[in-house]
Design a protein around this motif. Structure first.
Motif, PDB file in Angstrom:
ATOM      1  N   ALA A 171       0.829  -1.206   0.000  1.00 20.79           N
ATOM      2  CA  ALA A 171       0.000   0.000   0.000  1.00 20.79           C
ATOM      3  C   ALA A 171       0.863   1.257   0.000  1.00 20.79           C
ATOM      4  O   ALA A 171       0.615   2.195  -0.768  1.00 20.79           O
ATOM      5  N   LEU A 172       1.888   1.274   0.827  1.00 24.46           N
ATOM      6  CA  LEU A 172       2.759   2.451   0.885  1.00 24.46           C
ATOM      7  C   LEU A 172       3.517   2.638  -0.422  1.00 24.46           C
ATOM      8  O   LEU A 172       3.685   3.771  -0.888  1.00 24.46           O
ATOM      9  N   ALA A 173       3.945   1.537  -1.033  1.00 25.46           N
ATOM     10  CA  ALA A 173       4.641   1.626  -2.323  1.00 25.46           C
ATOM     11  C   ALA A 173       3.711   2.183  -3.398  1.00 25.46           C
ATOM     12  O   ALA A 173       4.121   3.001  -4.224  1.00 25.46           O
ATOM     13  N   ALA A 174       2.453   1.751  -3.384  1.00 24.36           N
ATOM     14  CA  ALA A 174       1.488   2.245  -4.372  1.00 24.36           C
ATOM     15  C   ALA A 174       1.251   3.746  -4.203  1.00 24.36           C
ATOM     16  O   ALA A 174       1.073   4.465  -5.184  1.00 24.36           O
ATOM     17  N   LEU A 175       1.268   4.213  -2.975  1.00 22.28           N
ATOM     18  CA  LEU A 175       1.019   5.634  -2.701  1.00 22.28           C
ATOM     19  C   LEU A 175       2.268   6.497  -2.853  1.00 22.28           C
ATOM     20  O   LEU A 175       2.178   7.725  -2.815  1.00 22.28           O
ATOM     21  N   ALA A 176       3.417   5.866  -3.058  1.00 22.33           N
ATOM     22  CA  ALA A 176       4.685   6.595  -3.119  1.00 22.33           C
ATOM     23  C   ALA A 176       4.981   7.133  -4.515  1.00 22.33           C
ATOM     24  O   ALA A 176       6.116   7.134  -4.978  1.00 22.33           O
ATOM     25  N   GLN A 177       3.940   7.597  -5.175  1.00 23.11           N
ATOM     26  CA  GLN A 177       4.062   8.182  -6.512  1.00 23.11           C
ATOM     27  C   GLN A 177       2.996   9.268  -6.607  1.00 23.11           C
ATOM     28  O   GLN A 177       1.848   9.054  -6.199  1.00 23.11           O
ATOM     29  N   SER A 178       3.362  10.413  -7.120  1.00 20.78           N
ATOM     30  CA  SER A 178       2.516  11.596  -7.072  1.00 20.78           C
ATOM     31  C   SER A 178       1.122  11.402  -7.690  1.00 20.78           C
ATOM     32  O   SER A 178       0.110  11.763  -7.087  1.00 20.78           O
ATOM     33  N   GLY A 218      -8.117   2.621   6.657  1.00 18.55           N
ATOM     34  CA  GLY A 218      -8.163   2.527   8.115  1.00 18.55           C
ATOM     35  C   GLY A 218      -7.169   1.506   8.649  1.00 18.55           C
ATOM     36  O   GLY A 218      -6.473   1.761   9.644  1.00 18.55           O
ATOM     37  N   ALA A 219      -7.085   0.364   7.980  1.00 16.56           N
ATOM     38  CA  ALA A 219      -6.152  -0.674   8.415  1.00 16.56           C
ATOM     39  C   ALA A 219      -4.707  -0.194   8.297  1.00 16.56           C
ATOM     40  O   ALA A 219      -3.884  -0.444   9.194  1.00 16.56           O
ATOM     41  N   LEU A 220      -4.386   0.498   7.211  1.00 14.07           N
ATOM     42  CA  LEU A 220      -3.036   1.019   7.026  1.00 14.07           C
ATOM     43  C   LEU A 220      -2.719   2.078   8.082  1.00 14.07           C
ATOM     44  O   LEU A 220      -1.643   2.072   8.685  1.00 14.07           O
ATOM     45  N   THR A 221      -3.659   2.958   8.332  1.00 11.70           N
ATOM     46  CA  THR A 221      -3.460   4.004   9.333  1.00 11.70           C
ATOM     47  C   THR A 221      -3.251   3.388  10.714  1.00 11.70           C
ATOM     48  O   THR A 221      -2.333   3.780  11.445  1.00 11.70           O
ATOM     49  N   LEU A 222      -4.086   2.421  11.066  1.00 10.20           N
ATOM     50  CA  LEU A 222      -3.929   1.755  12.365  1.00 10.20           C
ATOM     51  C   LEU A 222      -2.611   1.007  12.447  1.00 10.20           C
ATOM     52  O   LEU A 222      -1.957   1.004  13.491  1.00 10.20           O
ATOM     53  N   PHE A 223      -2.213   0.371  11.359  1.00 12.05           N
ATOM     54  CA  PHE A 223      -0.936  -0.338  11.324  1.00 12.05           C
ATOM     55  C   PHE A 223       0.205   0.624  11.640  1.00 12.05           C
ATOM     56  O   PHE A 223       1.113   0.304  12.404  1.00 12.05           O
ATOM     57  N   LEU A 224       0.148   1.820  11.059  1.00 14.32           N
ATOM     58  CA  LEU A 224       1.214   2.796  11.264  1.00 14.32           C
ATOM     59  C   LEU A 224       1.190   3.415  12.661  1.00 14.32           C
ATOM     60  O   LEU A 224       2.233   3.751  13.213  1.00 14.32           O
ATOM     61  N   LEU A 225       0.000   3.559  13.230  1.00 15.16           N
ATOM     62  CA  LEU A 225      -0.127   4.267  14.502  1.00 15.16           C
ATOM     63  C   LEU A 225      -0.339   3.368  15.720  1.00 15.16           C
ATOM     64  O   LEU A 225      -0.285   3.854  16.849  1.00 15.16           O
ATOM     65  N   LYS A 226      -0.561   2.092  15.513  1.00 11.49           N
ATOM     66  CA  LYS A 226      -0.955   1.203  16.604  1.00 11.49           C
ATOM     67  C   LYS A 226       0.013   1.258  17.782  1.00 11.49           C
ATOM     68  O   LYS A 226      -0.397   1.290  18.927  1.00 11.49           O
TER      69      LYS A 226
END
Length: 110
Positions: free
Chosen positions: A9-16, A81-89
């Motif tokens: 998910a982070l790799a997919a978002l790592a492009q403008s 939500g899952a990605l956000t929780l993963f990063l902030l848990k």
């Protein structure tokens, strides 16, 4: 969420263009947008947008649904939500006071 899913998910978002497209789709929830409209609003050719949307889809961040001759895309808010929780848990070693500014930034809109 597992590390592998978060990395995808982070790799997919790592492009403008993909980040702009995903944020656009989040703003247009729950209705979503047709692929052509996303391309127009982001300012990229439709064939290029198709590639970007496919990457976001494979990463589990967007869902596609055929509607007549076009494909309609929606952000997957559960995945966000899952990605956000993963990063902030484990934020701040469990000290909720240190995470309070992040939560305060979200509170007015949500």
């Amino acid at each position: 969420m597992e590390n592998e899913s978060a990395i995808a998910a982070l790799a997919a978002l790592a492009q403008s263009t993909r980040l702009d497209s995903f944020r656009l789709l989040v703003r247009h929830e729950p209705d979503g947008l047709p692929a052509g409209e996303i391309a127009r609003l982001v300012g990229v050719p439709q064939n290029t947008m198709s590639s970007h949307l496919a990457i976001l889809s494979r990463a589990g961040l967007v869902r596609a649904e055929r509607q007549s001759r076009s494909i309609h895309y929606r952000a997957d808010l559960e995945a966000l939500g899952a990605l956000t929780l993963f990063l902030l848990k484990d934020c701040c070693g469990g000290n909720a006071a240190l995470c309070a500014p992040i939560i305060a930034e979200l509170t007015p809109c949500c």
